[in-house]
Design an enzyme around this catalytic site. Structure first.
Site, short mmCIF file in Angstrom:
data_model
loop_
_atom_site.label_atom_id
_atom_site.label_comp_id
_atom_site.label_asym_id
_atom_site.label_seq_id
_atom_site.Cartn_x
_atom_site.Cartn_y
_atom_site.Cartn_z
N GLY A 68 0.84 -1.19 0.00
CA GLY A 68 0.00 0.00 0.00
C GLY A 68 0.87 1.24 0.00
O GLY A 68 2.03 1.19 0.43
N GLN A 73 2.78 9.94 1.44
CA GLN A 73 4.07 9.27 1.50
C GLN A 73 5.00 9.65 0.35
O GLN A 73 6.19 9.33 0.38
CB GLN A 73 3.89 7.76 1.54
CG GLN A 73 3.29 7.26 2.85
CD GLN A 73 3.18 5.76 2.87
OE1 GLN A 73 2.20 5.19 2.42
NE2 GLN A 73 4.22 5.10 3.37
N CYS A 126 6.25 -0.04 7.67
CA CYS A 126 5.81 1.09 6.86
C CYS A 126 6.96 1.57 6.00
O CYS A 126 8.10 1.68 6.47
CB CYS A 126 5.34 2.23 7.77
SG CYS A 126 4.78 3.71 6.89
N LEU A 127 6.66 1.88 4.75
CA LEU A 127 7.69 2.36 3.83
C LEU A 127 8.25 3.71 4.26
O LEU A 127 9.36 4.08 3.87
CB LEU A 127 7.11 2.45 2.41
CG LEU A 127 6.64 1.13 1.80
CD1 LEU A 127 6.04 1.37 0.41
CD2 LEU A 127 7.77 0.12 1.74
N HIS A 168 -4.17 0.98 7.70
CA HIS A 168 -2.83 1.58 7.67
C HIS A 168 -2.76 2.73 6.67
O HIS A 168 -2.27 3.83 7.00
CB HIS A 168 -1.81 0.50 7.31
CG HIS A 168 -0.39 0.96 7.29
ND1 HIS A 168 0.56 0.54 8.20
CD2 HIS A 168 0.27 1.81 6.46
CE1 HIS A 168 1.72 1.10 7.94
NE2 HIS A 168 1.58 1.87 6.88
N GLU A 169 -3.26 2.50 5.46
CA GLU A 169 -3.17 3.54 4.43
C GLU A 169 -4.11 4.70 4.70
O GLU A 169 -3.77 5.87 4.48
CB GLU A 169 -3.42 2.94 3.05
CG GLU A 169 -2.44 1.86 2.62
CD GLU A 169 -0.99 2.28 2.78
OE1 GLU A 169 -0.67 3.47 2.60
OE2 GLU A 169 -0.16 1.40 3.09
N HIS A 172 -2.67 7.05 7.19
CA HIS A 172 -1.72 8.00 6.59
C HIS A 172 -2.43 9.28 6.15
O HIS A 172 -1.88 10.38 6.26
CB HIS A 172 -1.03 7.38 5.37
CG HIS A 172 0.21 6.62 5.69
ND1 HIS A 172 1.30 7.19 6.33
CD2 HIS A 172 0.56 5.33 5.45
CE1 HIS A 172 2.26 6.29 6.46
NE2 HIS A 172 1.84 5.15 5.95
#
Length: 214
Positions: A68, A73, A126-127, A168-169, A172
Site C-alpha cells: 500500500g 508518503q 511502513c515504507l 494503515h493507508e 496515513h
C-alpha cells in the site's frame, strides 16, 4: 475546495513529481506532510494527471516493495491511496493472519469504521519508517467507504489482512503513522523480526518482550 492558485500549485507539484516516469521518492517519518491531515480530493489534478499520479503510486509501491502507498508518503497531501497484495505467503501465515490476495485498488477519500469488537495484533511495517516493525492491534473487520479513481462509490466490509492494509493507508491520510498505534515494547528491527519473530502470530514476541495481546 482550494483556491485556483492552490489547485494550480498542487497540480504543478504532482506534474513535476510524475514527469520523469518510474518510481518517485518516498517521504520518511519526520516530514510534516506525514503529520497533516490530507485534503479531500475533489478534482484538483484533473482526470489525466490523476491517472498518471495513480500509476506513479502503483509503480513506487511495487518497487519499494509494499502492499500500500498513500499520497502523503510521496509528499502530496491529498486523500488518495493505492493498495495491492499478492499474498504470496505460506499457508500457515495466510490462515493465522487472514492474508488473502488483494487486487490493485485505488482509494479516494476513504474512511473506515470498526465492525464488531474483535481485534487482531500482528507485526506491521511502513515504507515511511524504513528498517523497523512493531505489533499493532487493529479492528479485525472494518467498513470501508469512499470512491475509486473513477468516482464510483465504495461501501464494503473488509476483514483480515486486507482490513489492516486499508486501516494503515487510511491512517496515513489522517496524519497518523502505525507507530502511533503500536505496542512500544514490540518495536524491532527488520533483521530482528526476520531472525526471531517471523512466526505467523506475535505470541512468542509478546512473551519474550513483555507486552500484552488482545
Amino acid at each position: 475546495m482550494g483556491t485556483p492558485m492552490h489547485r494550480a500549485s498542487l497540480a504543478e507539484r504532482v506534474e513535476a513529481l510524475v514527469g520523469a516516469g518510474g518510481p518517485v521518492p518516498i517521504v520518511a517519518a519526520g516530514d510534516p506532510v506525514l503529520r497533516r491531515p490530507a485534503e479531500p480530493y475533489d478534482g484538483q489534478l484533473g482526470p489525466d494527471l490523476l491517472a498518471r499520479f495513480v500509476e506513479a503510486l502503483r509503480v513506487t509501491m511495487h518497487a519499494a516493495p509494499g502492499v500500500g502507498l498513500a499520497a502523503p508518503q510521496v509528499g502530496v497531501g491529498l486523500r488518495i491511496a493505492v493498495i495491492e497484495d499478492p499474498a504470496t505467503v505460506p499457508d500457515e501465515v495466510r490462515t493465522a493472519r487472514g492474508r488473502v490476495p488483494v487486487p490493485f485498488r485505488v482509494l479516494v477519500n476513504p474512511v473506515y469504521e470498526p465492525v464488531g469488537g474483535a481485534r487482531a495484533a500482528f507485526y506491521e511495517g511502513c515504507l515511511s519508517v524504513p528498517g523497523w516493525q512493531a505489533v499493532v492491534a487493529r479492528p479485525a473487520s472494518v467498513r470501508l467507504t469512499g470512491v475509486d479513481e473513477r468516482g464510483r462509490p465504495l461501501d464494503e466490509v473488509v476483514t483480515g489482512w486486507p482490513a489492516r492494509i486499508v486501516q494503515h493507508e487510511t491512517d496515513h491520510l489522517d496524519g497518523t503513522l502505525y507507530v502511533d498505534r503500536a505496542e512500544p515494547r514490540s518495536l524491532a528491527s527488520n533483521q530482528a523480526v526476520a531472525e526471531r519473530w517471523a512466526q505467523p502470530t506475535p505470541g512468542r514476541a509478546a512473551a519474550a518482550l513483555g507486552f500484552d495481546l488482545p
